[in-house]
Design a protein around this motif. Structure first.
Motif, mmCIF file in Angstrom:
data_model
loop_
_atom_site.group_PDB
_atom_site.id
_atom_site.type_symbol
_atom_site.label_atom_id
_atom_site.label_comp_id
_atom_site.label_asym_id
_atom_site.label_seq_id
_atom_site.Cartn_x
_atom_site.Cartn_y
_atom_site.Cartn_z
ATOM 1 N N ARG A 49 -4.487 -3.458 -0.467
ATOM 2 C CA ARG A 49 -4.923 -2.100 -0.102
ATOM 3 C C ARG A 49 -3.736 -1.243 0.329
ATOM 4 N NH1 ARG A 49 -9.087 -5.404 2.226
ATOM 5 N NH2 ARG A 49 -11.107 -5.031 1.219
ATOM 6 N N ILE A 50 -2.846 -1.824 1.115
ATOM 7 C CA ILE A 50 -1.682 -1.079 1.587
ATOM 8 C C ILE A 50 -0.820 -0.629 0.407
ATOM 9 C CG2 ILE A 50 0.516 -1.306 2.827
ATOM 10 C CD1 ILE A 50 -0.957 -3.131 4.812
ATOM 11 N N ILE A 51 -0.598 -1.524 -0.530
ATOM 12 C CA ILE A 51 0.245 -1.210 -1.681
ATOM 13 C C ILE A 51 -0.328 -0.052 -2.494
ATOM 14 C CG2 ILE A 51 1.076 -2.099 -3.908
ATOM 15 C CD1 ILE A 51 1.348 -4.841 -2.553
ATOM 16 N N PHE A 52 -1.651 -0.021 -2.657
ATOM 17 C CA PHE A 52 -2.273 0.973 -3.528
ATOM 18 C C PHE A 52 -2.802 2.202 -2.790
ATOM 19 C CE2 PHE A 52 -2.318 -2.757 -6.227
ATOM 20 C CZ PHE A 52 -2.022 -2.235 -7.487
ATOM 21 N N SER A 53 -2.757 2.233 -1.454
ATOM 22 C CA SER A 53 -3.245 3.392 -0.707
ATOM 23 C C SER A 53 -2.375 4.617 -0.998
ATOM 24 C CB SER A 53 -3.225 3.101 0.800
ATOM 25 O OG SER A 53 -4.177 2.106 1.124
ATOM 26 N N GLN A 54 -3.027 5.749 -1.327
ATOM 27 C CA GLN A 54 -2.310 6.957 -1.750
ATOM 28 C C GLN A 54 -2.170 7.996 -0.637
ATOM 29 O OE1 GLN A 54 -0.825 7.007 -4.964
ATOM 30 N NE2 GLN A 54 -1.424 4.885 -4.523
ATOM 31 N N ASP A 55 -2.999 7.880 0.405
ATOM 32 C CA ASP A 55 -2.889 8.754 1.583
ATOM 33 C C ASP A 55 -2.961 10.239 1.210
ATOM 34 O OD1 ASP A 55 -2.738 9.208 4.275
ATOM 35 O OD2 ASP A 55 -0.551 9.077 4.368
ATOM 36 N N GLN A 56 -3.860 10.589 0.298
ATOM 37 C CA GLN A 56 -4.045 11.988 -0.065
ATOM 38 C C GLN A 56 -5.057 12.641 0.874
ATOM 39 O OE1 GLN A 56 -4.879 12.821 -4.176
ATOM 40 N NE2 GLN A 56 -3.536 11.191 -4.943
ATOM 41 N N PRO A 57 -4.932 13.920 1.143
ATOM 42 C CA PRO A 57 -5.918 14.607 2.012
ATOM 43 C C PRO A 57 -7.283 14.631 1.341
ATOM 44 C CG PRO A 57 -4.421 16.174 0.981
ATOM 45 C CD PRO A 57 -3.859 14.814 0.695
ATOM 46 N N PRO A 58 -8.343 14.315 2.052
ATOM 47 C CA PRO A 58 -9.693 14.256 1.456
ATOM 48 C C PRO A 58 -10.128 15.566 0.804
ATOM 49 C CG PRO A 58 -9.682 13.269 3.642
ATOM 50 C CD PRO A 58 -8.354 13.937 3.474
ATOM 51 N N GLU A 59 -9.658 16.677 1.351
ATOM 52 C CA GLU A 59 -10.099 17.979 0.824
ATOM 53 C C GLU A 59 -9.302 18.402 -0.415
ATOM 54 O OE1 GLU A 59 -6.865 18.572 3.821
ATOM 55 O OE2 GLU A 59 -8.747 17.422 3.720
ATOM 56 N N ILE A 137 -15.194 -2.796 -5.445
ATOM 57 C CA ILE A 137 -16.263 -1.792 -5.409
ATOM 58 C C ILE A 137 -15.971 -0.672 -4.417
ATOM 59 C CG2 ILE A 137 -18.720 -1.395 -5.028
ATOM 60 C CD1 ILE A 137 -18.074 -3.054 -7.504
ATOM 61 N N ALA A 138 -15.630 -1.043 -3.178
ATOM 62 C CA ALA A 138 -15.502 -0.037 -2.117
ATOM 63 C C ALA A 138 -14.144 0.621 -2.069
ATOM 64 C CB ALA A 138 -15.806 -0.680 -0.761
ATOM 65 N N PHE A 139 -13.130 -0.020 -2.598
ATOM 66 C CA PHE A 139 -11.787 0.537 -2.486
ATOM 67 C C PHE A 139 -11.313 1.183 -3.788
ATOM 68 C CE2 PHE A 139 -7.096 0.198 -2.170
ATOM 69 C CZ PHE A 139 -6.912 0.880 -0.979
ATOM 70 N N PHE A 140 -11.414 0.436 -4.883
ATOM 71 C CA PHE A 140 -10.919 0.961 -6.155
ATOM 72 C C PHE A 140 -11.972 1.769 -6.917
ATOM 73 C CE2 PHE A 140 -7.724 -2.516 -5.721
ATOM 74 C CZ PHE A 140 -6.606 -1.705 -5.732
ATOM 75 N N ARG A 141 -13.124 1.175 -7.192
ATOM 76 C CA ARG A 141 -14.104 1.860 -8.033
ATOM 77 C C ARG A 141 -14.639 3.124 -7.391
ATOM 78 N NH1 ARG A 141 -19.778 -0.604 -10.191
ATOM 79 N NH2 ARG A 141 -20.546 0.529 -8.370
ATOM 80 N N ASN A 142 -14.829 3.111 -6.075
ATOM 81 C CA ASN A 142 -15.319 4.310 -5.382
ATOM 82 C C ASN A 142 -14.211 5.312 -5.079
ATOM 83 O OD1 ASN A 142 -17.860 3.302 -5.459
ATOM 84 N ND2 ASN A 142 -17.969 2.716 -3.304
ATOM 85 N N ALA A 144 -11.737 5.095 -2.915
ATOM 86 C CA ALA A 144 -11.303 5.195 -1.515
ATOM 87 C C ALA A 144 -9.791 5.059 -1.381
ATOM 88 C CB ALA A 144 -12.010 4.123 -0.676
ATOM 89 N N PHE A 145 -9.151 4.443 -2.361
ATOM 90 C CA PHE A 145 -7.704 4.253 -2.260
ATOM 91 C C PHE A 145 -6.942 5.573 -2.315
ATOM 92 C CE2 PHE A 145 -8.508 4.304 -6.780
ATOM 93 C CZ PHE A 145 -7.378 4.862 -7.353
ATOM 94 N N PHE A 146 -7.579 6.634 -2.827
ATOM 95 C CA PHE A 146 -6.908 7.937 -2.878
ATOM 96 C C PHE A 146 -6.645 8.487 -1.473
ATOM 97 C CE2 PHE A 146 -8.767 8.238 -7.246
ATOM 98 C CZ PHE A 146 -7.573 8.389 -7.930
ATOM 99 N N THR A 147 -7.596 8.304 -0.583
ATOM 100 C CA THR A 147 -7.463 8.865 0.764
ATOM 101 C C THR A 147 -7.019 7.835 1.803
ATOM 102 O OG1 THR A 147 -9.813 8.463 1.196
ATOM 103 C CG2 THR A 147 -9.193 10.629 0.321
ATOM 104 N N ALA A 148 -7.039 6.553 1.453
ATOM 105 C CA ALA A 148 -6.654 5.509 2.407
ATOM 106 C C ALA A 148 -5.175 5.625 2.747
ATOM 107 C CB ALA A 148 -6.957 4.134 1.831
ATOM 108 N N ASP A 211 -13.809 4.358 7.263
ATOM 109 C CA ASP A 211 -13.554 5.379 6.244
ATOM 110 C C ASP A 211 -13.161 4.821 4.897
ATOM 111 O OD1 ASP A 211 -14.165 7.327 8.021
ATOM 112 O OD2 ASP A 211 -12.106 7.773 8.597
ATOM 113 N N ASN A 212 -12.548 3.657 4.876
ATOM 114 C CA ASN A 212 -12.101 3.101 3.601
ATOM 115 C C ASN A 212 -13.269 2.782 2.664
ATOM 116 O OD1 ASN A 212 -9.471 3.297 4.262
ATOM 117 N ND2 ASN A 212 -9.137 1.129 4.657
ATOM 118 N N TYR A 213 -14.500 2.776 3.179
ATOM 119 C CA TYR A 213 -15.644 2.468 2.346
ATOM 120 C C TYR A 213 -16.363 3.740 1.900
ATOM 121 C CZ TYR A 213 -15.148 -2.385 3.826
ATOM 122 O OH TYR A 213 -14.658 -3.651 4.047
ATOM 123 N N LYS A 214 -15.837 4.925 2.232
ATOM 124 C CA LYS A 214 -16.478 6.159 1.807
ATOM 125 C C LYS A 214 -16.354 6.315 0.293
ATOM 126 C CE LYS A 214 -16.040 8.957 5.988
ATOM 127 N NZ LYS A 214 -15.421 10.151 6.574
#
Length: 217
Positions: A49-59, A137-142, A144-148, A211-214
């Motif tokens: 998750r850390i490697i692929f987290s993009q930390d983009q603003p949700p808005e 399901i919760a991190f990649f397909r949904n 969530a990695f964009f905002t994590a 939040d990572n499951y949003k």
């Protein structure tokens, strides 16, 4: 992600030590080691998750932006977690596994550590399967990695570990009380393990709403 499925995974995993002590003669060592090995499994998946987290603003999510891979942060997190795991593993194995089990078969400890305990292994498979499910399901397909954020994972102590520590202390005092002041001393092992599992299960269910499951579209 279906929250009911997540909750079922959590309950099934946390019930394994209870069944172990009730029907398979587990001692506190098996339960503590079981949950401690789980922390290592989670660390492996969190590293991904850390490697692929993009930390983009949700808005302002940009799905067309090139992915940034945080390999250095992931490796640093994983090595820190492994070091902590090994440090505490020595205490769990030596003091809880061998020293505390004065009248118990020490071979059981080695059987568990060497992954020859079938119920123990089944529980770990549940953990691996559920963590893989959450990741896909919760991190990649949904999405969530964009905002994590890659910095949102505690490298040293997280809430789950603190809950485990508190539950162990409370369970230990409760076990001493049962042994010294009641006729239920034979159930002290069941008490401490059940309390540990219940506290951890409640925490895990609450933590499944992070939040990572949003769902992100």
């Amino acid at each position: 992600m279906n929250k009911n499925i997540a909750v079922l995974f959590i309950i099934a995993f946390n019930l394994v030590p209870v069944f172990g002590v009730a029907f398979y003669n587990w001692q506190p060592f098996e339960a503590f080691w079981f949950f401690w090995v789980e922390t290592l499994i989670m660390a492996l998946f969190n590293t991904i998750r850390i490697i692929f987290s993009q930390d983009q603003p949700p808005e302002n999510i940009n799905t067309n932006q090139h992915l940034v891979y945080h390999f250095n942060k992931g490796v640093k997190y994983l090595f820190t977690r492994i070091a902590i795991f090994l440090f505490y593993a020595i205490f769990i194995i030596v003091f809880i596994g061998f020293v505390a089990n004065v009248n118990k078969d020490k071979g059981v400890v080695l059987t568990t550590i060497l992954f020859k305990n079938k119920l123990f292994n089944l529980g770990l498979l549940i953990s691996i399967f559920s963590q893989g499910y959450y990741l896909i399901i919760a991190f990649f397909r949904n999405g969530a990695f964009f905002t994590a954020s890659p910095d949102s994972y505690a490298a040293i102590f997280d809430g789950r570990q603190l809950v485990i520590h508190v539950a162990i202390v409370l369970g230990a005092f409760g076990s001493i009380f049962l042994v010294k002041n009641t006729s239920l001393g034979n159930y002290s092992g069941i008490f401490i393990i059940s309390l540990l599992c219940i506290c951890k299960c409640i925490f895990d269910v609450k933590a499944s709403n992070i939040d990572n499951y949003k769902i992100v579209y």
